[in-house]
Design an enzyme around this catalytic site. Structure first.
Site, short mmCIF file in Angstrom:
data_model
loop_
_atom_site.label_atom_id
_atom_site.label_comp_id
_atom_site.label_asym_id
_atom_site.label_seq_id
_atom_site.Cartn_x
_atom_site.Cartn_y
_atom_site.Cartn_z
N ASN A 47 -2.21 -25.80 2.55
CA ASN A 47 -1.66 -26.99 3.20
C ASN A 47 -1.42 -28.08 2.16
O ASN A 47 -2.17 -28.25 1.20
CB ASN A 47 -2.54 -27.48 4.35
CG ASN A 47 -3.99 -27.75 3.99
OD1 ASN A 47 -4.52 -27.17 3.05
ND2 ASN A 47 -4.63 -28.63 4.72
N ALA A 51 1.07 -38.87 2.24
CA ALA A 51 0.66 -40.22 2.66
C ALA A 51 1.38 -40.62 3.95
O ALA A 51 0.83 -41.39 4.75
CB ALA A 51 0.94 -41.21 1.55
N TYR A 53 1.76 -39.25 6.99
CA TYR A 53 1.00 -38.14 7.57
C TYR A 53 1.82 -37.02 8.22
O TYR A 53 1.55 -35.84 8.00
CB TYR A 53 -0.02 -38.65 8.59
CG TYR A 53 -1.16 -39.46 8.03
CD1 TYR A 53 -1.31 -39.66 6.65
CD2 TYR A 53 -2.09 -40.04 8.87
CE1 TYR A 53 -2.35 -40.42 6.15
CE2 TYR A 53 -3.14 -40.81 8.37
CZ TYR A 53 -3.27 -40.98 7.01
OH TYR A 53 -4.30 -41.72 6.52
N GLU A 60 0.10 -21.89 6.47
CA GLU A 60 0.83 -20.70 6.94
C GLU A 60 2.33 -20.88 6.74
O GLU A 60 3.03 -19.94 6.34
CB GLU A 60 0.54 -20.44 8.43
CG GLU A 60 -0.91 -20.19 8.76
CD GLU A 60 -1.66 -21.47 9.13
OE1 GLU A 60 -1.40 -22.52 8.51
OE2 GLU A 60 -2.50 -21.40 10.02
N CYS A 94 2.76 -23.07 13.53
CA CYS A 94 2.60 -21.95 12.59
C CYS A 94 2.65 -20.61 13.31
O CYS A 94 3.13 -19.62 12.75
CB CYS A 94 1.30 -22.10 11.81
SG CYS A 94 1.41 -23.41 10.58
#
Ligand code: THU
Length: 144
Positions: A47, A51, A53, A60, A94
């Site tokens: 992952n 900043a 978000y 994945e 995912c």
């Protein structure tokens, strides 16, 4: 095509190694993923947060992107590794990303902890029942 014990160990090791590359300063939740593709190659991802978000990427999704970039096409087996004490199943997005390149029902998904110990064995069909995939578009009518 099913995976043998040696490949499984390699796949788990790749996911654990990918997790060690995680950029997750905002959540502190490091994830690693690895897919074995039908070409026999393992593609991994971690992952990568941001900043801003919502712009972060899941492990994945990055593994799937690396598979496509590397020339792989079909997913044979997925391993996801998360923190100890948790079962890091793929998020909804995912699941859909994986499903695009996997068997809708049977592709195995193995969840491990940070040490590579298996905590859950499941499959795409269980994670995403009645999924929508490329096959659904075969009967599409010309767009109006
Ligand atoms: N995360 C993944 O990488 N994969 C998942 O399937 C679940 C969540 C990441 C996203 C974010 O960087 C962190 O875990 C916390 O949600």
């Amino acid at each position: 095509m099913s995976i043998d014990e040696v490949e499984m160990k390699e796949l788990i090791a790749a996911a654990v190694a990918a997790r060690s590359r995680s950029y997750s300063p905002y959540s502190g939740y490091a994830v690693g993923a690895a897919v074995l593709a039908s070409d026999g190659v393992i593609y991994a991802g971690c992952n990568v947060e941001n900043a801003a978000y919502p712009l972060g990427f899941c492990a994945e999704a990055n593994a799937v992107g690396n598979m496509i970039m590397g020339g792989g096409s079909r997913i044979v087996h997925v391993v996801v590794t998360g923190p100890n004490g948790d079962i890091c199943t793929p998020c909804g997005g995912c699941r859909q990303q994986i499903r695009e390149f996997a068997s809708a029902e049977t592709t195995p998904v193995t969840i491990c902890d940070a040490d590579g110990v298996i905590v859950l064995k499941t499959d795409v069909g269980a994670l995403l029942p009645y999924s929508f995939g490329p096959e659904n578009l075969r009967n599409a009518e010309p767009a109006k």
